[in-house]
Design an enzyme around this catalytic site. Structure first.
Site, PDB file in Angstrom:
ATOM      1  N   ASN A 118      14.862  52.800  74.859  1.00 23.44           N
ATOM      2  CA  ASN A 118      14.272  51.925  73.840  1.00 23.44           C
ATOM      3  C   ASN A 118      14.576  50.477  74.222  1.00 23.44           C
ATOM      4  OD1 ASN A 118      13.545  50.406  71.617  1.00 23.44           O
ATOM      5  ND2 ASN A 118      14.379  51.857  70.119  1.00 23.44           N
ATOM      6  N   PRO A 119      13.617  49.795  74.821  1.00 20.74           N
ATOM      7  CA  PRO A 119      13.896  48.438  75.323  1.00 20.74           C
ATOM      8  C   PRO A 119      14.419  47.490  74.241  1.00 20.74           C
ATOM      9  CG  PRO A 119      11.795  49.229  76.146  1.00 20.74           C
ATOM     10  CD  PRO A 119      12.261  50.240  75.139  1.00 20.74           C
ATOM     11  N   LYS A 120      14.024  47.723  72.998  1.00 23.04           N
ATOM     12  CA  LYS A 120      14.461  46.806  71.946  1.00 23.04           C
ATOM     13  C   LYS A 120      15.954  46.955  71.653  1.00 23.04           C
ATOM     14  CE  LYS A 120      13.249  45.027  67.450  1.00 23.04           C
ATOM     15  NZ  LYS A 120      12.174  44.935  66.451  1.00 23.04           N
ATOM     16  N   THR A 121      16.365  48.178  71.378  1.00 18.71           N
ATOM     17  CA  THR A 121      17.783  48.366  71.059  1.00 18.71           C
ATOM     18  C   THR A 121      18.646  48.241  72.312  1.00 18.71           C
ATOM     19  OG1 THR A 121      17.402  50.760  71.163  1.00 18.71           O
ATOM     20  CG2 THR A 121      17.393  49.739  68.994  1.00 18.71           C
ATOM     21  N   GLN A 165      21.948  45.858  72.947  1.00 19.10           N
ATOM     22  CA  GLN A 165      23.233  46.299  73.478  1.00 19.10           C
ATOM     23  C   GLN A 165      23.684  45.408  74.632  1.00 19.10           C
ATOM     24  OE1 GLN A 165      25.545  48.808  72.497  1.00 19.10           O
ATOM     25  NE2 GLN A 165      24.291  48.301  70.731  1.00 19.10           N
ATOM     26  N   GLY A 189      25.400  52.100  64.939  1.00 22.63           N
ATOM     27  CA  GLY A 189      24.708  50.834  64.748  1.00 22.63           C
ATOM     28  C   GLY A 189      23.960  50.396  65.985  1.00 22.63           C
ATOM     29  N   THR A 190      24.068  51.193  67.046  1.00 23.38           N
ATOM     30  CA  THR A 190      23.503  50.808  68.333  1.00 23.38           C
ATOM     31  C   THR A 190      22.027  51.122  68.470  1.00 23.38           C
ATOM     32  OG1 THR A 190      24.190  52.958  69.144  1.00 23.38           O
ATOM     33  CG2 THR A 190      25.691  51.135  69.540  1.00 23.38           C
ATOM     34  N   GLU A 217      27.991  49.422  77.385  1.00 24.02           N
ATOM     35  CA  GLU A 217      29.205  48.711  77.789  1.00 24.02           C
ATOM     36  C   GLU A 217      29.018  47.755  78.963  1.00 24.02           C
ATOM     37  OE1 GLU A 217      32.778  51.654  76.930  1.00 24.02           O
ATOM     38  OE2 GLU A 217      30.904  52.716  77.234  1.00 24.02           O
ATOM     39  N   LYS A 233      21.439  55.990  82.338  1.00 28.01           N
ATOM     40  CA  LYS A 233      22.811  55.760  82.813  1.00 28.01           C
ATOM     41  C   LYS A 233      23.748  55.208  81.740  1.00 28.01           C
ATOM     42  CE  LYS A 233      22.185  55.058  87.776  1.00 28.01           C
ATOM     43  NZ  LYS A 233      22.293  54.063  88.869  1.00 28.01           N
TER      44      LYS A 233
END
Lengths: 701, 329
Positions: free
Chosen positions: A591-594, A598, A465-466, A665, A661
């Site tokens: 992907n700057p959006k996803t 996160q 889902g990330t 989390e 990187k």
């Protein structure tokens, strides 16, 4: 390792499967259409410890629509020695809520009703579920290195002498709560035995892991087990290691040959069957000179595990990495209790550990009369404080400065309880954050190219889902030096080459590095064997994840800085967090959006940890009493104010060919400390036990 | 979930008759609480009588200037009703602090008043609970009781009533109209729910088969300036730790009348009559409010985890009424 030139990487793309998900066309495990399914409902123990001395299935079996009843008397003998997975192997009960049986029926309603009709009689034994009293009784042990990515117990220099002689000392104990992951999609399985073996649809972070675990448990060859996991609705670590729900579903399916068995845990069961983050009791001692330079750091953590299996949350994992100190000690101790087994949960170790360390750093800043940002800048190490390796890149200072600038930190008056606005006390706080740049072993990829230039990339990775599917396609396009439209990435099927688990923020790093290696190999083969032209029949390569020659030369970690504004209603203790802001140095953002989702998701989960979440154990019964989403409070939309996540440009040529990187989390790490520190700034009250609820502030209001 | 029968009633009296014939039957309104409890095996009706089609969904003005709310009115419609919002804003506010939009769309006024405690032990059939099983014992008294009652508790039960709406209605002296096997009656809302005593299995005074048909709000001029303040563990979607419904009528700086009811503190919506009596006839100063609130809470019997509710309720009463006084100026 050659760096990949970013073309698709860096684009803010919508999820490739987003439209399908919105339309309900992306099937999750339970929804996969299967012919003539049967349904499983579990029978759970109602005692914490004991032995089953009688079990009466007659009433359940007599219900119309019931196909079979599963108990320890008719369950197959399992070929696993994993204590958590060894359900129904005897009448022993190891924790309250443990699976002791199941009912398979034509509908989920019949199964659930009949499960309630199975009468189980126990001979109860006294149970021990209390972490605090285990600690008081001295019944703690040193864990094995279950998460031995880094040493758990560290001794560098002479901590005791350094602490005793330090000009400024902090010695505080912090407590974090028991947390349950609660992904929206529960743990679900469809299990179907056929003449060839077993087909599973599972909501998991690791299809290959399910395949090998189930094969071992049921004495099959791995290739007799096929696992599908195309879409997963959240996990947070709870779907990484396998749990007993998959085992129960496979056992159930054995009883109804040729019928696929569907099994979805109830929300209630999610609190006992899928792991949790252990509560922690952490003592942090800091010694510093009057300029705030650390002379000693001691960080000790006490946690719980079950008697079935050891899991140690490595709460001090980040401590050696963050600050320069000549003297350092870390310790973990465990109490083995009659409870379910804890497991990894978003930033295991770093999340609770950095709450404690970064709270203590705030207390040190006050003790030294220093600005908390300045205190952290003064303790920046030149090389990794433990092993002396240079950092592949380290931009904590840049994050601290950029965060302070964006947040407006410079004008902050450090005086606690000095700002009031409309009956609210106002405060701000900050914390550093870090997460190691991990790579998990065990990935392969197959890449096929056809003369039309289309590439198919196959690996049994998963998107929980990330946005992994999208980001990994971007990586593949750049690795293959083609447009996104020419790449088809297929995930979530063990028919594809095995992939490392989704976890450790290492998905893109591990899987992406493997894809880059595959792309290199494809080019080599094309050039060497085919003169650079794709043959008519196409070309296929399969490669393993490559070694990274820089691993032993550099310390690889992501860093960041978290800021928060807090308001506390003076008369009631009610807490609001109108603003959170994080600045991160996480290498390349694919992907700057996803990625932003996160990061702000992690920060929001940190808010939830700071103010709301806590699973409440009743030691008399041995179970979590608030086992639903009405009583286990996760921050609601109304609790979440402005959440801003930024990242600085960071070019790291050593971590992997993409320069990534990991971003899954780090957003939760330090977020709770920033809020707790802001609560102190607002109120002058230091709450050292999460969650910070209004009753803890009220006596002081 | 146990198998059950379902019937749709055609009119209130047939609904009552259906229930009266079956001791294990229950009325079904929006089902937002009852169906949950059935899934948890807490509620075990053999027959559900759906009353959504038979109770009024209208909100009507009464000749005396009051308002009648049909028991079938959804919580969402009640909160959005212009008449309610104008004359009894505390009622609309209370409803909007409860549950979520989706739940409010389903939940009915009658069902809201009859929802059951959210005590975690009541909702878990594997633990002892006197409300669920008289004589079994109360797990909450020695257990997790941070959310539970401080007023009117008994050695058998410390549950709270979860409704926000009921607290606002208690402050407004609402009247509950019912029809039952023995005919129709009208019950003051403050007497609908009961204290647990030695029979915590009874949440309220309704008899089996008695159906709420409407709630009447009597005219109350000063209710136009009323307020519901709910304090909880998160900003939305949580039950009250403490809530206050209040309205005040000031004349020349003196309290001519005042209404205060508390939620989250007792087995029923707690009308703070002692505080009201102390406040009437004097100025609405912070000091007087504080003393009135303390008097109201003087008999509180907190448990290990919920003593904070006493200062919380006191401060909430003071602030809520002071805010109303401020607006009045």
């Amino acid at each position: 390792m050659s760096a990949v030139t970013p073309r698709a990487m860096g684009q803010a793309l919508d999820r490739l499967e987003g439209a399908d998900k919105v339309r309900g066309l992306a099937p999750y495990a339970f929804e996969h259409p299967v012919p003539h399914p049967a349904y499983l409902s579990a029978v759970r123990s109602t005692v914490a410890t004991g032995e089953i001395v009688g079990i009466d299935c007659s009433q359940a079996s007599a219900q119309p629509g019931v196909l079979a009843v599963l108990t320890h008397l008719n369950a197959p003998r399992l070929g696993t020695d994993d204590g958590e997975l060894r359900i129904l192997q005897s009448g022993d009960v190891a924790f309250r809520g443990q699976f002791v049986g199941g009912v398979i029926a034509e509908t989920s309603e019949i199964a659930r009703h009949a499960a309630g009709l199975v009468r189980v009689e126990y001979r109860e034994r006294p149970h021990d579920v209390d972490l605090e009293s285990s600690r008081e009784r001295g019944q703690l042990r040193v864990p094995q290195q279950t998460m031995a990515l880094f040493p758990m117990d560290i001794d560098k220099g002479d901590v005791d002498s350094a602490l005793a002689s330090a000009a400024v000392q902090v010695d505080c104990t912090y407590r974090t709560a028991w947390y349950n992951h609660n992904p929206l999609e529960p743990h679900t399985t469809i299990a179907r035995w056929t003449s060839d073996g077993l087909t599973l649809h599972v909501s998991t972070q690791h299809p290959r892991g399910v395949q090998t675990t189930v094969a071992t448990a049921f004495r099959l060859e791995p290739d007799q087990v096929r696992v599908f996991s195309p879409h997963v609705g959240g996990a947070f670590g709870s779907k990484g290691p396998r749990h007993s729900d998959v085992i129960l579903a496979v056992m159930a399916a054995q009883l109804v040959p040729d019928r696929p068995v569907r099994f979805a845990l109830t929300r209630h069961e999610m609190f006992t069957q899928t792991g949790y983050r252990t509560p922690t009791i952490q003592r942090v001692r800091l010694g510093a000179d009057t300029d705030g330079r650390l002379t000693a750091v001691s960080h000790e953590s006490i946690e719980q595990t079950s008697r079935l299996k050891e899991f140690a949350e490595h709460a001090t994992r980040a401590t050696p990495t963050v600050y320069a100190t000549p003297h350092l000690r870390t310790r973990q101790q465990l109490a083995a209790l009659d409870l379910p087994t804890p497991v990894i949960m978003r930033a295991p170790g770093e999340c609770p550990g950095m709450y404690a360390l970064e709270s203590a750093m705030d207390e040190l800043a006050i003790a030294c009369g220093l600005d908390p940002v300045e205190l952290r800048l003064r303790n920046e190490p030149d090389t990794h404080p433990l092993d002396g390796l240079p950092f592949s890149s380290r931009n904590l200072s840049a994050c601290l400065r950029e965060g302070a600038r964006r947040f407006g930190w410079e004008s902050r008056d450090p005086t606690p309880r000095a700002r009031r606005r409309d009956g609210w006390l106002v405060g701000t706080g900050m914390a550093a954050t870090t997460y190691p740049t991990l790579r998990l072993p065990g990935s392969k990829v197959t890449i096929r190219v056809t003369p039309d230039g289309r590439h198919t990339v196959l690996m049994a990775a998963v998107d929980i889902g990330t946005g992994t599917r999208t980001a990994l396609t971007q990586v593949a396009a750049d690795a293959l030096r083609v447009d996104l439209a020419q790449v088809e990435l297929r995930l979530g099927d063990t028919a594809y080459p095995p992939a490392a688990p989704e976890g450790g923020s290492a998905g893109i790093t591990s899987w992406g590095a493997t894809i880059c290696e595959g792309a290199d190999e494809l080019r080599r083969r094309l050039a060497a064997d085919h003169g650079g032209t794709v043959p008519a029949e196409g070309l296929e390569v399969t490669v393993d994840m490559p070694e990274n020659p820089h691993l032993k030369q550099y310390a690889m970690h992501a860093f960041g800085a978290q800021f928060a504004e807090v308001r506390v209603r003076e008369e009631t203790g009610e807490i609001r967090v109108p603003r959170q802001l994080g600045v991160y140095a996480v290498g390349r953002v694919v992907n700057p959006k996803t990625a932003r989702s996160q990061l702000i998701g992690g920060m929001t989960m940190g808010l939830s940890m700071a103010l709301h979440e806590a699973s409440l154990l009743d030691p008399r019964y041995g179970h979590v009493v608030n086992h639903d989403l009405a009583t286990y409070h996760v921050s609601s939309n109304a609790d979440v104010g402005t959440v801003e996540a930024y990242w600085i440009e960071e070019d790291d040529p050593y971590v992997n060919p993409m320069g990534t990187k990991g971003i899954g989390e780090i957003g939760i790490v330090g977020a709770a400390a920033a809020i707790a520190n802001a609560v102190h700034h607002a109120t002058g009250v230091r709450i050292r036990e999460l969650p910070i609820t209004l009753d803890k502030l009220l006596p002081y209001a | 979930m146990r198998p059950f029968r379902y019937e749709r009633a055609t009119d209130p009296s047939s609904a009552v008759a259906l229930l009266a014939r079956s001791p294990q039957a229950a009325f079904l309104g929006g089902g937002t609480n009852l169906v949950d409890l059935m899934k948890l095996d807490v509620a075990r009706p053999e027959l559900l009588v759906d009353v959504r089609g038979v109770t009024s969904r209208a909100i009507e003005e009464l000749p005396d200037g009051g308002v009648r709310i049909g028991a079938g009115v959804s919580n969402s419609d009640l909160a959005a009703d212009p008449l309610i919002r104008r004359r009894y804003p505390v009622v609309a506010q209370a409803v909007l602090t409860g549950a979520s939009t989706q739940l409010r769309n389903l939940a009915t006024v009658g069902g809201n008043l009859l929802q059951r405690t959210r005590c975690v032990y009541f909702q878990d059939v594997s633990t002892a609970c006197n409300k669920r099983e008289p004589g079994a014992g109360c797990s909450a008294i020695e257990g997790h009781n941070r959310d539970l009652a401080i007023l009117g508790v008994s050695p058998d039960c410390i549950a709270t009533h979860p409704s926000d709406l009921a607290v606002a209605l208690a402050a407004m002296d609402a009247m509950v109209r019912t029809i039952g096997p023995d005919g129709s009656r009208t019950i003051p809302l403050t007497e609908l729910h009961r204290l647990p005593g030695s029979e915590p299995q009874h949440d309220n005074v309704l008899t089996h088969g008695e159906l709420i048909t409407a709630v009447d709000l009597p005219p109350l001029a000063f209710a136009g300036r009323s307020y519901y303040r709910k304090i909880r563990d998160r900003a939305s979607y949580a039950f009250a730790l403490v809530s206050v419904a209040a309205a005040i009528d000031l004349a020349d700086g003196q309290v001519r009348d005042v209404r205060i009811a508390l939620g989250g503190v007792a087995h029923k919506p707690w009308r703070a009559t002692r505080a009201e009596d102390l406040l009437r006839g004097g100025p609405a100063t912070e000091d007087r409010l504080r003393r009135a609130a303390e008097a109201e809470l003087a008999d509180a019997q907190p448990q290990a985890d919920n003593a904070f509710k006493i200062p919380l309720a006191r401060n909430a009463i003071v602030r809520t009424v002071l805010d109303l006084v401020e607006v009045a100026r």
